[in-house]
Design a protein around this motif. Structure first.
Motif, PDB file in Angstrom:
ATOM      1  N   ASP A  59       0.853  -1.184   0.000  1.00 24.35           N
ATOM      2  CA  ASP A  59       0.000   0.000   0.000  1.00 24.35           C
ATOM      3  C   ASP A  59       0.894   1.241   0.000  1.00 24.35           C
ATOM      4  O   ASP A  59       1.757   1.402   0.875  1.00 24.35           O
ATOM      5  N   THR A  60       0.696   2.109  -0.981  1.00 21.20           N
ATOM      6  CA  THR A  60       1.567   3.273  -1.140  1.00 21.20           C
ATOM      7  C   THR A  60       0.728   4.543  -1.191  1.00 21.20           C
ATOM      8  O   THR A  60      -0.224   4.636  -1.970  1.00 21.20           O
ATOM      9  N   GLU A  61       1.085   5.506  -0.341  1.00 19.41           N
ATOM     10  CA  GLU A  61       0.381   6.784  -0.327  1.00 19.41           C
ATOM     11  C   GLU A  61       0.996   7.727  -1.351  1.00 19.41           C
ATOM     12  O   GLU A  61       2.225   7.827  -1.460  1.00 19.41           O
ATOM     13  N   VAL A  62       0.140   8.399  -2.089  1.00 15.75           N
ATOM     14  CA  VAL A  62       0.583   9.446  -3.008  1.00 15.75           C
ATOM     15  C   VAL A  62       0.322  10.777  -2.311  1.00 15.75           C
ATOM     16  O   VAL A  62      -0.829  11.100  -1.985  1.00 15.75           O
ATOM     17  N   LEU A  63       1.375  11.532  -2.047  1.00 13.52           N
ATOM     18  CA  LEU A  63       1.283  12.758  -1.260  1.00 13.52           C
ATOM     19  C   LEU A  63       1.423  13.992  -2.143  1.00 13.52           C
ATOM     20  O   LEU A  63       2.122  13.969  -3.161  1.00 13.52           O
ATOM     21  N   SER A  64       0.785  15.048  -1.712  1.00 12.78           N
ATOM     22  CA  SER A  64       0.950  16.328  -2.395  1.00 12.78           C
ATOM     23  C   SER A  64       2.229  16.995  -1.934  1.00 12.78           C
ATOM     24  O   SER A  64       2.898  16.516  -1.009  1.00 12.78           O
ATOM     25  N   VAL A  72      -4.346   6.470  -2.312  1.00 14.84           N
ATOM     26  CA  VAL A  72      -3.555   5.320  -1.884  1.00 14.84           C
ATOM     27  C   VAL A  72      -3.571   4.280  -2.999  1.00 14.84           C
ATOM     28  O   VAL A  72      -4.651   3.903  -3.481  1.00 14.84           O
ATOM     29  N   ILE A  73      -2.424   3.848  -3.393  1.00 12.26           N
ATOM     30  CA  ILE A  73      -2.302   2.767  -4.382  1.00 12.26           C
ATOM     31  C   ILE A  73      -2.294   1.444  -3.626  1.00 12.26           C
ATOM     32  O   ILE A  73      -1.430   1.212  -2.779  1.00 12.26           O
ATOM     33  N   GLU A  74      -3.266   0.605  -3.913  1.00 11.88           N
ATOM     34  CA  GLU A  74      -3.385  -0.663  -3.185  1.00 11.88           C
ATOM     35  C   GLU A  74      -2.221  -1.594  -3.495  1.00 11.88           C
ATOM     36  O   GLU A  74      -1.795  -1.713  -4.642  1.00 11.88           O
ATOM     37  N   GLY A  75      -1.732  -2.263  -2.455  1.00 12.24           N
ATOM     38  CA  GLY A  75      -0.749  -3.306  -2.649  1.00 12.24           C
ATOM     39  C   GLY A  75      -1.425  -4.632  -2.918  1.00 12.24           C
ATOM     40  O   GLY A  75      -2.660  -4.738  -2.931  1.00 12.24           O
ATOM     41  N   ALA A  76      -0.628  -5.662  -3.121  1.00  7.89           N
ATOM     42  CA  ALA A  76      -1.180  -6.969  -3.474  1.00  7.89           C
ATOM     43  C   ALA A  76      -2.088  -7.515  -2.384  1.00  7.89           C
ATOM     44  O   ALA A  76      -3.166  -8.042  -2.654  1.00  7.89           O
ATOM     45  N   ALA A  77      -1.670  -7.396  -1.113  1.00  4.33           N
ATOM     46  CA  ALA A  77      -2.458  -7.935  -0.003  1.00  4.33           C
ATOM     47  C   ALA A  77      -3.796  -7.226   0.122  1.00  4.33           C
ATOM     48  O   ALA A  77      -4.850  -7.860   0.266  1.00  4.33           O
ATOM     49  N   SER A  78      -3.776  -5.896   0.065  1.00  2.00           N
ATOM     50  CA  SER A  78      -5.024  -5.136   0.158  1.00  2.00           C
ATOM     51  C   SER A  78      -5.934  -5.416  -1.023  1.00  2.00           C
ATOM     52  O   SER A  78      -7.154  -5.531  -0.876  1.00  2.00           O
ATOM     53  N   ARG A  79      -5.327  -5.507  -2.208  1.00  2.00           N
ATOM     54  CA  ARG A  79      -6.119  -5.781  -3.401  1.00  2.00           C
ATOM     55  C   ARG A  79      -6.812  -7.138  -3.297  1.00  2.00           C
ATOM     56  O   ARG A  79      -7.994  -7.282  -3.607  1.00  2.00           O
ATOM     57  N   ALA A  80      -6.065  -8.155  -2.824  1.00  2.00           N
ATOM     58  CA  ALA A  80      -6.656  -9.492  -2.664  1.00  2.00           C
ATOM     59  C   ALA A  80      -7.748  -9.478  -1.606  1.00  2.00           C
ATOM     60  O   ALA A  80      -8.805 -10.091  -1.777  1.00  2.00           O
ATOM     61  N   ARG A  86     -15.359  -8.141  -1.731  1.00  2.00           N
ATOM     62  CA  ARG A  86     -16.381  -7.893  -2.744  1.00  2.00           C
ATOM     63  C   ARG A  86     -17.065  -9.190  -3.164  1.00  2.00           C
ATOM     64  O   ARG A  86     -18.287  -9.227  -3.358  1.00  2.00           O
ATOM     65  N   ALA A  87     -16.272 -10.263  -3.309  1.00  2.00           N
ATOM     66  CA  ALA A  87     -16.854 -11.553  -3.679  1.00  2.00           C
ATOM     67  C   ALA A  87     -17.805 -12.042  -2.589  1.00  2.00           C
ATOM     68  O   ALA A  87     -18.885 -12.579  -2.885  1.00  2.00           O
ATOM     69  N   ALA A  88     -17.402 -11.862  -1.327  1.00  2.00           N
ATOM     70  CA  ALA A  88     -18.261 -12.282  -0.216  1.00  2.00           C
ATOM     71  C   ALA A  88     -19.543 -11.452  -0.184  1.00  2.00           C
ATOM     72  O   ALA A  88     -20.635 -11.992   0.062  1.00  2.00           O
ATOM     73  N   ASP A  89     -19.407 -10.150  -0.435  1.00  2.00           N
ATOM     74  CA  ASP A  89     -20.593  -9.280  -0.459  1.00  2.00           C
ATOM     75  C   ASP A  89     -21.545  -9.683  -1.582  1.00  2.00           C
ATOM     76  O   ASP A  89     -22.767  -9.724  -1.394  1.00  2.00           O
TER      77      ASP A  89
END
Length: 217
Positions: A59-64, A72-80, A86-89
């Motif tokens: 997870d990477t923050e894009v700062l001004s 925030v750019i999602e990392g692999a863990a957050s994306r999964a 979403r699948a559970a929902d």
């Protein structure tokens, strides 16, 4: 000269707002993206004007340029994890919709508990009749198998009599057919018994739910 001065004044009035807006957006105070920041598994923070290699799949923050988090750019863990959520929902939503549809079909298909019980008895009666027929057939097959086994004992290699002849082909073929039919029939009985249990459970569930929907105790 006056006409030229007038044209210059009009030109300045038109272009001044555009120049001012451009300067504000590029002065360092407009909140433009400036650098990236992430924290690795060891708790170490990494910065960079471009995405640092250490931030790949994190997870990477894009700062001004003021240090404000823009996105925030999602990392692999957050994306999964988000995909799983979403699948559970979606699965829960579909299950809820399916349950609502079953309820609607239940109240539209039957007028009373007695109608459900009547259909249940008919279905179970058919399955039980099929089971009885298969059980009778299986008994007959087992009897036939025993008679064939007695015949087999008269032939080689099962008979120890010196004048015993070889096993006739038709007996061998019939034995194979009887054993195979017995196996198939036995499995069909098991399947029908399982079908009967499933039908009983389903009708019991339908009756219970119908009573809940109709407010019947």
């Amino acid at each position: 000269m006056q006409r030229t001065a007038m044209k210059l004044a009009v030109g300045l009035l038109i272009t001044l707002p555009l120049v001012t807006a451009y300067a504000a957006n590029n002065s360092g105070g407009g909140g433009r993206e400036a650098f990236y920041r992430c924290r690795d598994a060891k708790g170490q923070t990494h910065f960079g004007d471009n995405m640092p290699m250490e931030c790949q799949n994190l997870d990477t923050e894009v700062l001004s340029d003021r240090g404000t988090v823009l996105r925030v750019i999602e990392g692999a863990a957050s994306r999964a994890a988000n995909q799983q959520r979403r699948a559970a929902d979606e699965a829960a939503k579909k299950a809820q919709q399916d349950a609502a549809m079953r309820d609607r079909m239940l109240v539209e298909a039957y007028l009373s508990v007695q109608e459900i019980e009547s259909l249940r008895d008919q279905r179970l009666g058919l399955v039980e009749a099929q089971i009885r027929v298969d059980e009778q057939n299986l008994t007959a097959l087992k009897d036939r198998e025993q008679r064939l086994l007695r015949q087999v004992q008269r032939f080689k290699p099962y008979s120890d009599k010196p004048n015993a002849g070889p096993m006739p082909d038709h007996i061998t073929e019939e034995m194979v057919s009887v054993v195979k039919s017995g196996t198939v029939t036995h499995q069909r009985i098991i399947d029908k018994q399982a079908e009967k249990q499933e039908a009983q459970a389903k009708f019991a569930s339908d009756i219970k739910r119908f009573k809940e929907l109709k407010g019947i105790k």
